[in-house]
Motif scaffolding. Structure first.
Motif, PDB file in Angstrom:
ATOM      1  N   PHE A 195     -15.197  18.439  -1.748  1.00 32.65           N
ATOM      2  CA  PHE A 195     -15.200  19.850  -2.123  1.00 32.65           C
ATOM      3  C   PHE A 195     -13.941  20.540  -1.600  1.00 32.65           C
ATOM      4  CE2 PHE A 195     -16.599  24.281  -1.556  1.00 32.65           C
ATOM      5  CZ  PHE A 195     -16.914  24.538  -2.869  1.00 32.65           C
ATOM      6  N   THR A 220     -11.059  19.406  -3.708  1.00 30.00           N
ATOM      7  CA  THR A 220     -11.056  20.054  -5.027  1.00 30.00           C
ATOM      8  C   THR A 220     -10.550  21.476  -4.921  1.00 30.00           C
ATOM      9  OG1 THR A 220     -13.063  18.803  -5.418  1.00 30.00           O
ATOM     10  CG2 THR A 220     -12.465  20.418  -7.077  1.00 30.00           C
ATOM     11  N   ARG A 221     -11.061  22.181  -3.911  1.00 32.90           N
ATOM     12  CA  ARG A 221     -10.678  23.578  -3.758  1.00 32.90           C
ATOM     13  C   ARG A 221      -9.176  23.697  -3.508  1.00 32.90           C
ATOM     14  NH1 ARG A 221     -14.467  27.590  -0.414  1.00 32.90           N
ATOM     15  NH2 ARG A 221     -13.542  26.731   1.456  1.00 32.90           N
ATOM     16  N   LEU A 225      -7.303  22.903  -6.780  1.00 30.14           N
ATOM     17  CA  LEU A 225      -7.382  23.986  -7.767  1.00 30.14           C
ATOM     18  C   LEU A 225      -6.466  25.128  -7.356  1.00 30.14           C
ATOM     19  CD1 LEU A 225     -11.147  24.191  -8.697  1.00 30.14           C
ATOM     20  CD2 LEU A 225      -9.250  23.307 -10.030  1.00 30.14           C
ATOM     21  N   HIS A 226      -6.446  25.395  -6.055  1.00 30.94           N
ATOM     22  CA  HIS A 226      -5.621  26.477  -5.544  1.00 30.94           C
ATOM     23  C   HIS A 226      -4.147  26.167  -5.758  1.00 30.94           C
ATOM     24  CE1 HIS A 226      -5.211  30.079  -3.197  1.00 30.94           C
ATOM     25  NE2 HIS A 226      -4.190  29.516  -2.588  1.00 30.94           N
ATOM     26  N   LYS A 238      -3.229  25.767  -9.964  1.00 28.69           N
ATOM     27  CA  LYS A 238      -3.330  26.982 -10.779  1.00 28.69           C
ATOM     28  C   LYS A 238      -3.535  26.648 -12.250  1.00 28.69           C
ATOM     29  CE  LYS A 238      -0.602  29.701  -7.642  1.00 28.69           C
ATOM     30  NZ  LYS A 238       0.680  30.203  -7.303  1.00 28.69           N
ATOM     31  N   ILE A 239      -4.548  25.889 -12.542  1.00 25.75           N
ATOM     32  CA  ILE A 239      -4.825  25.503 -13.929  1.00 25.75           C
ATOM     33  C   ILE A 239      -5.518  26.672 -14.622  1.00 25.75           C
ATOM     34  CG2 ILE A 239      -5.974  23.792 -15.374  1.00 25.75           C
ATOM     35  CD1 ILE A 239      -6.010  22.010 -12.846  1.00 25.75           C
ATOM     36  N   LEU A 264      -8.092  28.656 -16.721  1.00 24.24           N
ATOM     37  CA  LEU A 264      -9.550  28.484 -16.732  1.00 24.24           C
ATOM     38  C   LEU A 264     -10.026  27.630 -17.897  1.00 24.24           C
ATOM     39  CD1 LEU A 264     -12.368  29.215 -15.705  1.00 24.24           C
ATOM     40  CD2 LEU A 264     -12.241  31.285 -17.039  1.00 24.24           C
ATOM     41  N   LEU A 305      -9.002  24.078 -17.459  1.00 26.68           N
ATOM     42  CA  LEU A 305      -9.804  23.545 -16.362  1.00 26.68           C
ATOM     43  C   LEU A 305     -11.184  23.160 -16.875  1.00 26.68           C
ATOM     44  CD1 LEU A 305      -9.836  23.150 -13.279  1.00 26.68           C
ATOM     45  CD2 LEU A 305     -10.917  25.370 -13.111  1.00 26.68           C
ATOM     46  N   ASP A 306     -11.702  24.016 -17.726  1.00 21.83           N
ATOM     47  CA  ASP A 306     -13.014  23.745 -18.312  1.00 21.83           C
ATOM     48  C   ASP A 306     -13.015  22.411 -19.051  1.00 21.83           C
ATOM     49  OD1 ASP A 306     -15.682  24.723 -19.464  1.00 21.83           O
ATOM     50  OD2 ASP A 306     -14.486  24.269 -21.236  1.00 21.83           O
ATOM     51  N   LEU A 364     -24.558  26.453  -8.695  1.00 27.23           N
ATOM     52  CA  LEU A 364     -23.318  25.783  -8.307  1.00 27.23           C
ATOM     53  C   LEU A 364     -22.327  25.974  -9.441  1.00 27.23           C
ATOM     54  CD1 LEU A 364     -24.368  22.273  -7.022  1.00 27.23           C
ATOM     55  CD2 LEU A 364     -23.481  24.150  -5.698  1.00 27.23           C
ATOM     56  N   SER A 365     -21.042  26.119  -9.090  1.00 23.52           N
ATOM     57  CA  SER A 365     -20.054  26.169 -10.162  1.00 23.52           C
ATOM     58  C   SER A 365     -19.885  24.752 -10.703  1.00 23.52           C
ATOM     59  CB  SER A 365     -18.735  26.686  -9.617  1.00 23.52           C
ATOM     60  OG  SER A 365     -18.281  25.823  -8.624  1.00 23.52           O
ATOM     61  N   SER A 366     -19.279  24.648 -11.888  1.00 21.02           N
ATOM     62  CA  SER A 366     -19.186  23.314 -12.472  1.00 21.02           C
ATOM     63  C   SER A 366     -18.293  22.392 -11.640  1.00 21.02           C
ATOM     64  CB  SER A 366     -18.691  23.401 -13.913  1.00 21.02           C
ATOM     65  OG  SER A 366     -17.746  24.406 -14.048  1.00 21.02           O
ATOM     66  N   GLU A 367     -17.299  22.993 -10.956  1.00 27.24           N
ATOM     67  CA  GLU A 367     -16.460  22.173 -10.077  1.00 27.24           C
ATOM     68  C   GLU A 367     -17.311  21.546  -8.974  1.00 27.24           C
ATOM     69  OE1 GLU A 367     -15.894  25.286 -10.917  1.00 27.24           O
ATOM     70  OE2 GLU A 367     -13.765  25.745 -11.140  1.00 27.24           O
ATOM     71  N   LYS A 406     -18.826  26.091   2.244  1.00 30.12           N
ATOM     72  CA  LYS A 406     -18.761  27.470   1.749  1.00 30.12           C
ATOM     73  C   LYS A 406     -19.204  28.462   2.818  1.00 30.12           C
ATOM     74  CE  LYS A 406     -19.505  28.244  -2.980  1.00 30.12           C
ATOM     75  NZ  LYS A 406     -20.436  28.211  -4.117  1.00 30.12           N
TER      76      LYS A 406
END
Lengths: 582, 215
Positions: A143, A146-147, A150-151, A154-155, A157, A160-161, A243-246, A301
């Motif tokens: 996690f 991934t975070r 992603l940070h 900067k993909i 949205l 990213l989906d 939960l978010s999909s990530e 989190k």
């Protein structure tokens, strides 16, 4: 006969498929990123692959715990495990096939007086505890990674989906593979020693007896996914929806990794060669790893609350399920042996049976060789043809549907066009009627005009007659009298002109509101004053107003002055502006 | 489901949509100042180009909605994003409506209020202008949305203050105006204010969406 006995194992496989596949694809299906059909197909294929290719490691561990060496016993043990799972699921208790099969095997050991290998049991129990904990650690690390990624990346949205969708499919496939590899032991582990001693040649590859059982188990899991998985997937999906999909992807990946680690012989052997301790190959509950993974993400989190109820459920699963399965198995074996007279063990009591090593079941000349190349090829051809026909029919249906839609669209367009035309027609009709009324009005006006001209002409003619008459009169006094009469006549005509009267009436009608307001605000105004105000409002000058009111321009000025006084206008204020604003 | 060029097209459409809204409010700003200083021709140009921008924003929004649903992109965020687009579309709708109201009603704005109205418009538009980077950031770096959104709130508040000041001036200090004219002026300040109010609405929506997105 063998198939009949293995049916209990297949039942266990069915319930495993129904419950555990949801852990892998539940989020993807629940969040509508993947349709259930696709998820089920992917899950089934990879579960079967995992089971056949890598299922031997965990199976070996289970057979070390207790080798159920008679098929009657294996049937009973698997049935008891399945029954325990079924009952506990019905009562909404968290349950895993792993715990129930281990309990059932211990029950068999107790019944047949086989010794339970406590070191293996300890390993299994430790792994049960370790699985969720490793799940926590993996999920937390993944996690964070991934975070961070992603940070950094900067993909967008939407992109990213798309990536996550693919990620969920790939990770899900990996999860399904690991699930098949890890949990197949629960389903068919107890049947291993009763595996038929044969090799089936399918042309491209060969299957030995153990792998055939793995295949059967895998298929039963797949059937479970297809027949009952959708409901469970939706429930799991909506539960983990917050939960978010990530994060969901991280959960599935962590689960897949843990299952893989606990089932990969290759990895275990590799660790041993490097000098690290071997990883025990133990079937563990995928549901419990999922719970662990979710807790792991929660920890990262910074969520403080960890649901005690869920954890309590897991503990209950660890303790209650094996005990229940164990007791059930013990009594069921007793029943089967004494009532139905079916052998539940071939070994002489108290002598530990030799564990079966599934991976060692390689082709030997002693094995029965079954050539299935032609039937298999035929089957593949039939499947391919069926798929092709299905595809063509589907295409045909789609084409018909598209045509229907096109037709419908055209129809809609036509209707809209018709409505529009009707509307236009209506507008034109309305316009026509208004023009007709205008025409009528103009005609009347024209007639009035003509009548007026005739009247004027007549009047003029009468004056002309009178003048000629006057001219012919010689007597002064008589002439004077006639002229006086003529002047009176003309004056009367001017005063009583219908046209002026009509005009005044019309003007008052048109400005009725104004007239009313004027009377309300200034009640002491005379009719003449009001008439003057109306004419001023219409924009007439004093000179123009004079003939209309039948007075001299000077009188108009006087009336104007009086009007100003009556409505209290100051010096410099404009009378006309005041009237206009009224 | 598994198309690769779909997302790219939607991203392009989204960027176009944002550009259109951005341009729209700039044209609005120009239009108001052209009206105030009596540049009728320029004002008419502004009005017609704003009308075009508004209708193209509508078309873009519908196209994006279509794409999102037909390719079933982002089932989780779809609803939120569509609402965001709709609210942003409302901004340009309001701007266009305002400008056409100037055109139709020809409000009599006393020259001494010109400066105030220009300032009001600028503040109101600034709210929208500072909204745009936040909206764009939502799609790539959702954690920076919060840093950008506070400007929207600031400008919205300033617009409110300015509008109140104008109204106070009109109703208290300008006795030469008729009541009808005063009320007319009040309506026009309100209209211009509406643009920043809508921006604030979008900002509220966006901040919640950003929290949802930060994993």
């Amino acid at each position: 006969m063998f198939l009949l006995f293995i049916s209990s194992g297949l039942f266990l496989g069915w319930s495993l498929g129904a419950n555990d596949a949801a852990n892998i694809f539940g989020t993807a299906v629940g969040s509508k990123m993947l349709s259930f059909k696709k998820a089920a197909i992917i899950a089934s294929i990879f579960i079967i692959l995992g089971a056949v290719i890598q299922g031997s490691g965990t199976t070996e561990t289970l057979s070390k715990l207790g080798t159920v060496d008679a098929i009657g016993g294996a049937f009973t043990v698997a049935l008891c495990a399945a029954f325990t799972v079924f009952i506990m699921t019905r009562n909404k208790l968290p349950v895993s096939t792993t715990q129930s099969i281990v309990g059932a095997i211990i029950g068999w050991n107790l019944f047949t007086n086989n010794k339970t290998d406590y070191s293996i049991l300890t390993t299994i129990l430790t792994s049960w505890v370790a699985g969720p904990i490793i799940g926590i650690v993996f999920a937390a690390l993944l996690f964070l990674l991934t975070r961070w990624l992603l940070h950094k990346l900067k993909i967008h949205l939407i992109k990213l989906d798309g990536y996550i969708r693919w990620g969920l499919i790939i990770v899900g496939a990996f999860g399904a593979y690991s699930l098949g590899a890890n949990n197949i032991a629960n389903v068919v582990g107890v049947f291993m020693s009763s595996a038929p001693n044969l090799i089936i040649d399918l042309g491209l590859f060969q299957l030995n007896g153990a792998q055939l059982i793995f295949l059967l188990g895998g298929v039963s899991i797949a059937i479970g996914v297809f027949t009952y998985g959708s409901k469970v997937m939706e429930t799991v999906g909506s539960q983990i929806m917050n939960l978010s999909s990530e994060a969901a992807m991280v959960v599935v990946l962590a689960q897949a990794l843990v299952l893989f680690i606990f089932s990969s012989t290759g990895l275990s052997n590799f660790l041993e060669t490097v000098g690290l301790p071997r990883i025990p190959l133990v079937p563990i509950s995928s549901s419990q790893i999922v719970v662990g993974a979710i807790i792991g993400i929660g920890l990262v989190k910074g969520v403080q609350e960890i649901k005690v109820k869920t954890l309590g459920g897991i503990f209950l699963g660890w303790i209650l399920t094996p005990i229940a399965a164990c007791i059930l198995s013990f009594f069921a074996l007793f029943f089967v042996k004494n009532v139905f007279n079916i052998t539940v063990t071939s070994a002489v009591a108290s002598i530990p049976a030799t564990p079966v090593d599934a991976s060692s079941m390689v082709a030997t000349s002693a094995m029965k060789h079954v050539n299935m190349v032609w039937p298999f090829t035929l089957m593949v051809i039939v499947v391919v043809v069926a798929l092709f026909v299905f595809y063509i029919i589907k295409q045909q249906k789609l084409r018909v549907k598209a045509q229907d839609e096109l037709y419908k669209k055209q129809n809609d367009f036509y209707i809209a066009q018709k409505a529009l035309t009707e509307l236009e027609l209506k507008t034109i009709r309305l316009e026509n009627s208004s023009l007709a009324s205008k025409l009528e009005f103009k005609r009347k006006e024209l007639i009035n005009y003509a009548l007026n001209i005739i009247e004027q002409q007549n009047f003029m003619a009468s004056i002309l007659d009178k003048l000629i008459e006057i001219k012919n009169i010689n007597k002064d006094s008589e002439r004077e009298e006639m002229l006086d009469g003529l002047i009176v006549l003309i004056k009367q005509k001017m005063a009583n002109s219908d046209k002026v009267k009509n005009f005044n009436i019309e003007a008052e009608k048109m400005h009725k509101d104004f007239y009313q307001r004027l009377s309300d605000q200034f009640p002491d105004l005379t009719e003449n004053d009001k008439r003057l105000a109306t004419l001023l409002r219409l924009g007439f000058s004093s000179k123009e107003i004079a003939p209309l009111l039948n007075i001299s321009p000077k009188s108009v000025e006087i009336i104007r002055y009086r009007l100003r006084k009556k409505i209290n206008l100051k010096k410099g204020d404009n009378l006309i502006q005041f009237i206009n604003n009224l | 489901m598994l198309k690769f060029n779909g997302p790219k097209k939607v991203i392009e459409l989204l960027e176009n949509f944002f550009d259109t809204v951005d341009q729209g409010v700039l044209v609005f700003k120009n239009g108001v100042s052209n009206y105030l200083y009596g540049n009728t021709d320029n004002f008419n140009d502004n009005l017609s180009s704003l009308t075009k921008l508004e209708s193209s924003a509508d078309i873009l929004r519908r196209e994006i909605e279509n794409q999102l649903y037909s390719q079933s992109l982002m089932p989780q965020f779809r609803g939120d994003i569509l609402r965001l687009l709709e609210e942003m579309d409302t901004i340009i709708d309001i701007a266009k409506e305002n400008l056409s109201q100037f055109d139709v009603e020809i409000p009599n704005i006393p020259p001494e209020l010109n400066q105030d109205f220009v300032k009001l418009t600028e503040l109101s538009i600034s709210a929208v202008e500072s909204l745009m980077p936040a909206v764009r950031a939502f799609f790539r770096t959702p954690d920076t949305v919060k840093d950008q959104i506070h400007r929207v709130y600031f400008y919205e508040k300033e617009t409110d203050k300015m509008a109140t000041a104008i109204k106070r001036k009109v109703f208290r200090d300008m006795s030469n105006l008729k009541l009808s004219e005063k009320i007319h002026l009040r309506y026009f300040t309100l209209h211009i204010e509406n643009v920043s109010d809508e921006a604030e609405k979008v900002a509220d929506l966006l901040s919640i969406m950003a929290i949802k997105r930060t994993i």
